[in-house]
Design a protein around this motif. Structure first.
Motif, PDB file in Angstrom:
ATOM      1  N   UNK A   1      23.950  64.782  23.708  1.00 25.28           N
ATOM      2  CA  UNK A   1      24.429  65.257  25.008  1.00 25.28           C
ATOM      3  C   UNK A   1      23.468  64.813  26.108  1.00 25.28           C
ATOM      4  N   UNK A   2      22.177  64.965  25.867  1.00 27.34           N
ATOM      5  CA  UNK A   2      21.174  64.569  26.864  1.00 27.34           C
ATOM      6  C   UNK A   2      21.226  63.075  27.154  1.00 27.34           C
TER       7      UNK A   2
ATOM      8  N   UNK B   1      22.530  61.992  33.423  1.00 24.40           N
ATOM      9  CA  UNK B   1      21.703  61.214  34.359  1.00 24.40           C
ATOM     10  C   UNK B   1      20.451  62.054  34.641  1.00 24.40           C
ATOM     11  N   UNK B   2      19.386  61.720  33.967  1.00 28.13           N
ATOM     12  CA  UNK B   2      18.150  62.472  34.099  1.00 28.13           C
ATOM     13  C   UNK B   2      17.110  61.723  34.919  1.00 28.13           C
TER      14      UNK B   2
END
Length: 117
Positions: free
Chosen positions: A106-107, A111-112
């Motif tokens: 999921x991570x 957009x991190x």
């Protein structure tokens, strides 16, 4: 005590380390600490005081068990207790690894870039 692996999740980082090193075979306390350091060098270190609390709890939960000293281990003046993961311990470790993998999947889709470290 449950025989369903998911009831033990999530594992703490230290619980995961201890269980992970014991799936490969029997080890005594100090060897567990050394092997955790080797396998997880970027993680918080496992301290002896924490280890024995973890051992006590995981023995009660039947995630691992005390076993006889392996024959290939030389005799020592110290009485050492050896532990190995049970079938339930293996199943819990697999379930935790699957849980973490699904979180990371999921991570990976997020957009991190704007998140600071």
């Amino acid at each position: 005590m449950s025989s369903r692996p998911e009831t033990y999740l999530p594992l703490s980082a230290l619980d995961f380390q201890v269980l992970a090193v014991l799936v490969s075979g029997p080890l005594h306390g100090y060897a567990i600490v050394q092997e955790a350091q080797r396998q997880f060098p970027d993680q918080p270190p496992l301290e002896i005081g924490s280890l024995y609390r973890i051992i006590s709890r995981m023995l009660d939960d039947v995630l691992f068990e005390e076993v006889a000293k392996p024959e290939e281990v030389p005799e020592s003046r110290r009485k050492r207790r050896f532990y190995k993961a049970t079938d339930l311990g293996h199943a819990v470790l697999r379930a935790e690894a699957d849980r973490v993998r699904s979180l990371l999947a999921v991570a990976d889709g997020m957009d991190l870039k704007g998140v600071s470290r």
